[in-house]
Design a protein around this motif. Structure first.
Motif, PDB file in Angstrom:
ATOM      1  N   ASN A  65     -17.525  43.460  37.335  1.00 56.60           N
ATOM      2  CA  ASN A  65     -17.247  42.186  37.592  1.00 56.60           C
ATOM      3  C   ASN A  65     -16.056  41.850  38.683  1.00 56.60           C
ATOM      4  O   ASN A  65     -16.544  40.775  39.317  1.00 56.60           O
ATOM      5  N   LEU A  69     -16.922  39.559  41.504  1.00 54.84           N
ATOM      6  CA  LEU A  69     -16.434  38.259  41.946  1.00 54.84           C
ATOM      7  C   LEU A  69     -15.679  38.511  43.477  1.00 54.84           C
ATOM      8  O   LEU A  69     -15.540  37.324  44.276  1.00 54.84           O
ATOM      9  N   SER A  72     -18.620  37.691  45.653  1.00 56.67           N
ATOM     10  CA  SER A  72     -18.924  36.467  45.641  1.00 56.67           C
ATOM     11  C   SER A  72     -17.924  35.240  46.633  1.00 56.67           C
ATOM     12  O   SER A  72     -18.294  34.601  46.878  1.00 56.67           O
ATOM     13  N   SER A  73     -16.477  35.860  46.455  1.00 55.40           N
ATOM     14  CA  SER A  73     -15.721  35.136  47.221  1.00 55.40           C
ATOM     15  C   SER A  73     -15.882  35.244  48.749  1.00 55.40           C
ATOM     16  O   SER A  73     -15.876  34.044  49.293  1.00 55.40           O
ATOM     17  N   THR A  98     -24.176  33.963  47.099  1.00 56.28           N
ATOM     18  CA  THR A  98     -23.072  33.714  46.269  1.00 56.28           C
ATOM     19  C   THR A  98     -23.768  33.210  44.842  1.00 56.28           C
ATOM     20  O   THR A  98     -23.131  33.718  43.892  1.00 56.28           O
ATOM     21  N   SER A 102     -23.123  35.036  41.368  1.00 59.44           N
ATOM     22  CA  SER A 102     -22.309  34.282  40.259  1.00 59.44           C
ATOM     23  C   SER A 102     -23.412  34.587  39.141  1.00 59.44           C
ATOM     24  O   SER A 102     -22.991  34.791  37.977  1.00 59.44           O
ATOM     25  N   HIS A 139     -13.630  30.952  32.139  1.00 59.25           N
ATOM     26  CA  HIS A 139     -13.856  31.328  33.520  1.00 59.25           C
ATOM     27  C   HIS A 139     -15.561  31.023  33.753  1.00 59.25           C
ATOM     28  O   HIS A 139     -16.081  31.039  34.678  1.00 59.25           O
ATOM     29  N   HIS A 142     -16.506  27.676  34.374  1.00 57.49           N
ATOM     30  CA  HIS A 142     -16.171  27.248  35.848  1.00 57.49           C
ATOM     31  C   HIS A 142     -17.266  28.296  36.867  1.00 57.49           C
ATOM     32  O   HIS A 142     -17.774  27.182  37.609  1.00 57.49           O
ATOM     33  N   ILE A 143     -17.615  29.144  36.542  1.00 57.10           N
ATOM     34  CA  ILE A 143     -18.785  29.870  37.443  1.00 57.10           C
ATOM     35  C   ILE A 143     -20.003  28.848  37.182  1.00 57.10           C
ATOM     36  O   ILE A 143     -20.808  28.788  38.090  1.00 57.10           O
TER      37      ILE A 143
END
Length: 168
Positions: A65, A69, A72-73, A98, A102, A139, A142-143
């Motif tokens: 993960n 992450l 994806s950033s 992205t 996610s 989190h 948020h995603i």
């Protein structure tokens, strides 16, 4: 129906900023304050605990993960940069990447949660698990919110930034 509102498209004469930029900064600031409060709580509880569990988390899923992450950033930054360069084709590709990353994160988190629930390691069992589920759950929300926004910009919202990409 015209969707362009002059006060959101044109920059303010005193600052040169559109209303969207300070809005995004305020949203990010609120995220930082919430996360800071939660992590501070974790540190205070962790430091005051006579003992703390070790080996509760799956290191391999957590590592996967972390890489998801980071990836994806990178794809999100590339989507934004492509939009700034008016390259809408690349923007869509990076935004779709992205979204996929996610979703991969949330699927990975599902397997991690499922293992905890199967082992009856629920938030009411320990302070550690309560903090873990709170932080990772927020989190995840948020995603999920980010996925909804990205899907909007891949669908009906795409026509908005094609009309006036300078606002981004």
């Amino acid at each position: 129906m015209d969707t362009n509102l002059p006060y959101t498209v044109a920059g303010r004469p005193d600052t040169g900023l559109t209303n969207g930029k300070p809005g995004i900064w305020l949203c990010l600031a609120s995220e930082v304050m919430l996360s800071g409060a939660l992590f501070s709580t974790y540190i205070i509880l962790r430091m005051g605990a006579p003992e703390w569990p070790h080996g509760e988390l799956n290191v391999w899923l957590g590592m996967a993960n972390t890489f998801i992450l980071i990836g994806s950033s990178v794809t999100m930054v590339m989507a934004w940069a492509s939009l700034k360069l008016n390259d809408f084709g690349k923007h869509r590709i990076y935004l779709m990447a992205t979204v996929l990353l996610s979703v991969a994160f949330l699927v990975n988190k599902y397997f991690e949660y499922a293992a905890h629930w199967k082992a009856s390691e629920l938030p009411d069992k320990s302070t550690f698990l309560a903090i873990y589920f709170t932080l990772t759950g927020l989190h995840g929300i948020h995603i999920l919110g980010g996925i909804v926004v990205m899907l909007y910009f891949l669908g009906p919202g795409a026509k908005l930034y094609k009309k006036s990409p300078e606002q981004f």
